[in-house]
Design a protein around this motif. Structure first.
Motif, PDB file in Angstrom:
ATOM      1  N   UNK A 168     -31.006  -3.369  15.493  1.00  0.00           N
ATOM      2  CA  UNK A 168     -32.145  -2.460  15.517  1.00  0.00           C
ATOM      3  C   UNK A 168     -31.659  -1.071  15.899  1.00  0.00           C
ATOM      4  N   UNK A 169     -32.100  -0.077  15.175  1.00  0.00           N
ATOM      5  CA  UNK A 169     -31.696   1.312  15.426  1.00  0.00           C
ATOM      6  C   UNK A 169     -32.801   2.033  16.184  1.00  0.00           C
ATOM      7  N   UNK A 170     -32.479   2.479  17.386  1.00  0.00           N
ATOM      8  CA  UNK A 170     -33.493   3.129  18.211  1.00  0.00           C
ATOM      9  C   UNK A 170     -33.885   4.494  17.657  1.00  0.00           C
ATOM     10  N   UNK A 171     -32.910   5.231  17.142  1.00  0.00           N
ATOM     11  CA  UNK A 171     -33.218   6.585  16.654  1.00  0.00           C
ATOM     12  C   UNK A 171     -33.267   6.691  15.136  1.00  0.00           C
ATOM     13  N   UNK A 172     -32.414   5.946  14.458  1.00  0.00           N
ATOM     14  CA  UNK A 172     -32.475   6.058  13.014  1.00  0.00           C
ATOM     15  C   UNK A 172     -31.368   5.330  12.286  1.00  0.00           C
ATOM     16  N   UNK A 173     -31.571   5.217  10.975  1.00  0.00           N
ATOM     17  CA  UNK A 173     -30.622   4.593  10.065  1.00  0.00           C
ATOM     18  C   UNK A 173     -30.134   5.673   9.091  1.00  0.00           C
ATOM     19  N   UNK A 174     -28.854   5.655   8.805  1.00  0.00           N
ATOM     20  CA  UNK A 174     -28.278   6.630   7.875  1.00  0.00           C
ATOM     21  C   UNK A 174     -27.704   5.871   6.680  1.00  0.00           C
TER      22      UNK A 174
END
Length: 504
Positions: free
Chosen positions: A168-174
């Motif tokens: 799980x990405x807390x701030x974002x996925x790139x």
């Protein structure tokens, strides 16, 4: 307990370890974010392993080969080239790639980036599943960043068996999964007779003749390389000129330079059909004059562009879509963020105005990392990103072409300075030019276009000129060293500023 699946969290999950992906990971980690970088192949991507670096290594070798002919024909140096040891050339190329690869991996380890080998796909707006995951803990990587269980006493690595991991990405996925060569129907690469830009360097031996389909930067570079290595080369481009995205005068000077070297440049031409033979390829080409030519070569190189790689990402699971060409277009170019908040995109997945260039990907990675870290960042100015073709002669450009400037409504002043008008240009003897496009009446410089030897190393100055919105008079007051090729740049601006010296 089921150990076949590990779950974890990170601030940022980057999918793809090419130039855009690893630059995002490095910058984000430097800003204190916990980063997972997922790569199913090798860190460095196409640029490092199949494109930019190995091809430029080979082009340097080609330049050395060309030097023998110049020494003999222009300078009276009675040197001869006995042979090219292909295996030695390949070994040097591979050593350069390997050392760069190790360097990038060491940087990631030092930064504390968690590198996971495997194939990732989206399972939600902030969740990723990694299939066949194996964690790399290079020397120096802190154990506390390892996904999954580890021994806190011994610091032992996590078990290496592949598994499924959910992150799980807390701030974002790139998204940074890059691109692959486009192919033509019925012309699939076999790695020997029909090749793409991804496998051309790894095909066996040096062919005696090559047909290159595509006159963009990649096609021109491969045509130039093979000609230096002694092959008969035919270059076919469907547009009415090669490097069609560059200024028309760049195309004209480059065409002249390539033809002078014996390359058969066919612009405005198209492939009708091709037959793969036991010892080569027979192709029929319709020329710009409407004539049909049959070309028999040992190798056919398809360089008709690249296409984004998105299959397997399951973009729909996060609500992310693609355009008609398969690109992932950002809703906000200032943040390179898609319509789904927290999902960003960098590199070859981006449509124009992104350029599909490694150095543009670096800039995009920096922007996205800083955006995710909450640090103020400046959007990428694509007009100020240099474009280079590493052929012989080389081309380099930044900013608008003359036609683009006029299409944007600018009234322009244009100056073309031949490289042979300065002493160092005469020394090199390859022709070429400096072309400056500026707003009329002494206004802002809109574009600079170079053709000639080593212009890839000269374009940085012009990047600053265009990027800092300079005027011709601003450049003209700075003194360029004599005798150098860069002197031609200075002279071109002197003339535009009304202070012409060697150019009236």
């Amino acid at each position: 307990m089921d150990n076949s699946r590990d779950s974890g969290t990170a601030d940022v999950v980057v999918i793809g370890g090419g130039t855009g992906g690893y630059s995002t990971a490095l910058r984000a980690a430097a800003l204190g974010l916990d980063v997972v970088l997922v790569e199913r192949d090798k860190i460095g991507g196409t640029c490092l392993h199949r494109g930019c670096i190995p091809s430029k290594a080979m082009l340097h070798a080609a330049e050395l080969v060309d030097g023998f002919a110049e020494a003999r024909e222009r300078w009276g140096v009675k040197a001869s080239l006995d042979a090219v040891d292909w295996s030695a050339l390949v070994a040097t190329r591979d050593d350069i790639v390997t050392r760069n690869h190790r360097g990038v991996e060491a940087h990631l380890a030092h930064a504390g980036v968690r590198v996971v080998r495997g194939s990732a796909h989206l399972t939600g707006q902030r969740t990723v599943r990694i299939e066949g995951a194996r964690e790399d803990l290079a020397p120096g990587a802190p154990d506390q960043h390892a996904l999954g269980a580890h021994n806190p006493t011994t610091g032992a690595r996590p078990e290496s068996a592949p598994r499924v991991r959910d992150v799980a990405a807390r701030r974002g996925i790139v998204l940074a999964t890059g691109s692959r060569p486009r192919t033509l129907p019925g012309l699939q690469s076999d790695g020997r007779r029909v090749v793409t830009s991804d496998d051309a360097l790894f095909a066996p031996g040096l062919p005696g003749s090559v047909l290159v389909l595509g006159g963009g930067a990649i096609g021109v570079e491969y045509a130039s390389f093979h000609r230096s290595m002694g092959a008969e080369v035919t270059l076919v481009e469907a547009a009415d000129r090669i490097v069609p995205l560059e200024d028309a005068d760049v195309s004209r000077h480059l065409t002249r330079g390539l033809r002078k070297r014996g390359i058969d440049v066919q612009a405005g031409a198209r492939l009708l059909d091709a037959e793969v033979l036991e010892d080569g390829v027979r192709a029929r080409v319709r020329t710009a004059r409407g004539e049909t030519r049959t070309v028999e070569v040992e190798r056919l190189l398809v360089a008709v562009g690249r296409e984004p790689v998105t299959e397997g990402l399951d973009l729909a699971a996060a609500g992310v879509g693609t355009d008609a060409r398969g690109f992932v277009a950002p809703a906000d170019w200032a943040r390179l963020e898609t319509a789904v908040p927290g999902v960003h995109v960098v590199g070859d997945l981006l449509p124009p105005p992104s350029l599909g260039l490694a150095h543009a990907s670096f800039a995009e990675g920096l922007l996205v990392a800083e955006t995710l870290a909450g640090v103020e960042s400046v959007p990428v100015d694509y007009a100020a990103v240099p474009r280079v073709t590493y052929s012989s002669p080389q081309t380099a450009a930044v900013g608008l072409s003359e036609a683009e400037a006029r299409a944007h409504g600018h009234e322009v002043d244009v100056n073309i300075m031949p490289l042979t008008a300065v002493a160092k240009g005469m020394v090199h003897g390859q022709g070429g030019m400096v072309k400056v496009v500026a707003e009329a009446g002494g206004g802002q410089v809109l574009g600079v276009h170079l053709v000639g030897p080593h212009v890839s190393e000269m374009i940085a100055e012009s990047q600053l000129i265009v990027g800092w919105d300079a005027y011709a008079s601003d450049v003209a007051r700075h003194v360029h060293p004599h005798p150098t090729l860069s002197e031609a740049v200075g002279e071109a601006f002197l003339t535009l500023a009304g202070r012409g010296l060697h150019q009236q």
